[in-house]
Design a protein around this motif. Sequence first.
Motif, mmCIF file in Angstrom:
data_model
loop_
_atom_site.group_PDB
_atom_site.id
_atom_site.type_symbol
_atom_site.label_atom_id
_atom_site.label_comp_id
_atom_site.label_asym_id
_atom_site.label_seq_id
_atom_site.Cartn_x
_atom_site.Cartn_y
_atom_site.Cartn_z
ATOM 1 N N ILE A 163 0.843 -1.201 0.000
ATOM 2 C CA ILE A 163 0.000 0.000 0.000
ATOM 3 C C ILE A 163 0.875 1.246 0.000
ATOM 4 O O ILE A 163 0.636 2.196 -0.739
ATOM 5 C CB ILE A 163 -0.933 0.019 1.231
ATOM 6 N N ARG A 167 1.330 4.191 -2.811
ATOM 7 C CA ARG A 167 1.202 5.624 -2.479
ATOM 8 C C ARG A 167 2.409 6.392 -3.003
ATOM 9 O O ARG A 167 2.264 7.463 -3.586
ATOM 10 C CB ARG A 167 1.081 5.820 -0.963
ATOM 11 N N ASP A 170 2.272 6.631 -6.780
ATOM 12 C CA ASP A 170 1.211 7.571 -7.180
ATOM 13 C C ASP A 170 1.745 8.993 -7.226
ATOM 14 O O ASP A 170 1.475 9.740 -8.157
ATOM 15 C CB ASP A 170 0.057 7.530 -6.166
ATOM 16 N N ASP B 449 -3.684 10.015 -2.256
ATOM 17 C CA ASP B 449 -2.979 8.866 -1.692
ATOM 18 C C ASP B 449 -3.281 8.628 -0.215
ATOM 19 O O ASP B 449 -3.145 7.513 0.278
ATOM 20 C CB ASP B 449 -1.465 8.945 -1.949
ATOM 21 N N MET B 452 -5.806 5.853 0.415
ATOM 22 C CA MET B 452 -5.445 4.662 -0.366
ATOM 23 C C MET B 452 -6.136 3.388 0.116
ATOM 24 O O MET B 452 -6.573 2.565 -0.681
ATOM 25 C CB MET B 452 -3.923 4.476 -0.345
ATOM 26 N N ARG B 455 -9.539 3.330 -1.168
ATOM 27 C CA ARG B 455 -9.527 3.125 -2.618
ATOM 28 C C ARG B 455 -9.316 1.657 -2.969
ATOM 29 O O ARG B 455 -9.959 1.124 -3.876
ATOM 30 C CB ARG B 455 -8.403 3.957 -3.249
ATOM 31 N N THR B 488 -5.641 6.002 -11.020
ATOM 32 C CA THR B 488 -6.001 5.174 -9.865
ATOM 33 C C THR B 488 -5.990 3.677 -10.175
ATOM 34 O O THR B 488 -5.675 2.867 -9.314
ATOM 35 C CB THR B 488 -7.388 5.550 -9.321
ATOM 36 N N GLY B 491 -2.576 1.857 -9.496
ATOM 37 C CA GLY B 491 -2.356 1.375 -8.132
ATOM 38 C C GLY B 491 -3.250 0.190 -7.813
ATOM 39 O O GLY B 491 -2.831 -0.772 -7.162
#
Lengths: 210, 539
Positions: A163, A167, A170, B449, B452, B455, B488, B491
């Motif tokens: 995760i 992040r 991103d 983020d 997250m 999401r 998005t 990820g």
Amino acid sequence: MPAPRYPRAQSSRRTPEPGLRALLAVLADHRERLVESWLDAAMASYPAEAQGFFLKSTDPFRNPVGATIAGAIGALADGFLAGADPASLRGPLDDIVRIRAVQGLGPAAALRFVFELKQVVRTVLAEAGCSEKLAQDGVFLESWVDALGLASFELYAAARERIWEIRNRDVTARTYSLLKRAGAVEEDDDSCGRPVTGRRPVHVKGGREE
Amino acid sequence: MGHKTEEQLLQIDYAPPKRDWTDPSVDFEARKGTWSYPGKAKNLQYMGFPNPRDWSPTDADWQLPEGWEKIIHDGFKERLEKYRSLKVFMDICVRCGACADKCHFYIGSGDPKNMPVLRAELLRSIYRQDFTTTGKLLGALGGSRKLTPEVLKEWFYYFFQCTECRRCSVFCPYGIDTAEITMLARELLNLVGLNINWVMEPVANCHRTGNHLGIEPHTFKDNIDFLMDELADITGVRCEPSINRKGAEILFVIPSADYFADPGIYTFMGYMLLFKYLDLDITLSAYASEGGNFGLFTSHDTIKKLNYKVYHEAKRLGVKWLIGGECGHMWRVLHQYMNTMNGPVDFLEVPKSPITGTVFDNARSAKIIHICEFTADLIKNGKLKLDPSRNDHRRVTFHDSCNPARAMGLFEEPRYVLKAACNHFFEMPENTIREQTFCCAGGAGLGNDENMEMRLRGGLPRGSAVRYVRDKHGVNTLSCVCAIDRATLSGLCEYWAPEVGVSGVHELLGNALVMPGENERPTDLRGTPIAAREGADHA
């Protein structure tokens, strides 16, 4: 829709002791009850309103949480009944852990289902009138669950780390062309060798490697 | 406490305690990763929004303005009078449950307040209390609640946990549009200064510079020049897109992520190759430099304001009509709100392709067509020379982006383009595509983020379908027509379907388009070797 399929669990190379074989045979006779109880235990961490939904539909697209957990618990139970090495069950274990790692449960609640197998086995044996078998061969259950529990810790930590990696990526991706123009990123040399994968690995200069 | 046997002691109930839905309390500290940072004071000030201040949802005191109860009540009343739909949506729901298990956040979390019906009930309970006689008389028995600071906190948590994707509304027998309920709830929250920065900063930037990222004209041009240099290196073709050119036939409006973010920039390269190929009389604008409209996630007034900038620029440049790029919610604004907000667009002409002569009657009102409509028409009329084998290293599926799919019915055109540009195309399961498509879980301003975990939770339904086609067909490319999706879903795939990359439709078209005077093209637009040329198999 097909439920997630897992390869048949392999028995460990060492043939189980006769006593253990008998214990697993009793449990195998009550496989359905074992799986159902284990699944109920796993589902107990969700709000009551959601449990019905998660248990109702077997369509993995309408109900990915319920269908995945049900399929994976079945595979783990079969592995247990076959006396398989828990290390060979990382696939189904990861499928459950990856979901529960993002459901706000916290590590203890997310992984509790692994350890609940102990209570499930005790209950199933008690119902079958065979509790005494556990006294003789309970060590297998204890060490099997411990090994599965340790594997689940690793998978949980990996999921949580992923995760954070996502992040990080991103943030870089969002301003990728700016960073590139400023000469602040380096492409990973290997990235061109792979046809198509996820995002291009990028190293931000001066930062920690992703 | 009586004595318990060993067996009784072993029977531990791990189930979470049952909660009454009317209890609004949310522990923000414990739920980090599932909410977005609040709007910064500077952005609220820039837009003239009320109650600018720096605060955090974990604060006990959210610094609500004096008289906040009346502000919410009056704001609610005003909107009930102004929007008949809101009044109908408040009154008409019979709680049949058809929507309950359709929200990706509920499917992924099991949190009952992510059920669309219950999310709406958070607002409806206050409506009953404040605006209905039975609600006032029956109180809690009739499903009413009093407005308290805790209720506002709960609204903030759950209405910024809805991506306004409208999947639930597909299943509602009464046609209740729960996205509109979220939109109105967010409008009310905005009245007392409760909003999120991932929405407010793009809004303020867009208002100031014309795009979400706050890019000014010189940077806009520099960045496009940079991308065109890269494109020339890859293809040997020099594209020189015009910017702010008065008298061009067409204005091209795209999301800013297409010229700034990975992987949107490759889609941008695809657009530019196409326009060069056609020698199209088209211009970009450094002012109308954003297709997206985060006003949709803020308030109707803000939608109108940001949408108007695009048409004002079209007027200033004297273009005849517009093409819109691969953007998501831009199309909901254009198809469902634009005409009554800033229309009718009487200074533009009905879009007519200068290449094929096709008149796009469907865009008679807004005078803008989706680039996939434009390109599909070109392919249908045999105007493009394509070599789909240049995408043979990609096994492609298509994610219907919520707004183009559910708000404008754009199902076939992107697929038509993809099937012409790629040899390997596979659909995801039926109940996860087209009008039933699952959201990327990052729309409506939630693609930041800090949110997250939420999401990824909400991204599970889409992720499961992607994983399914990855495992069954070896799919390695998830194509889509939305900038938020491109950001998005990358990820989302990393978590739920590793090894699947995300691309725009026109990136794949750009790979396949055989340009006059081009290089050998040993790689695709990303610099990845083209398998057909390398003689290698797909991934």
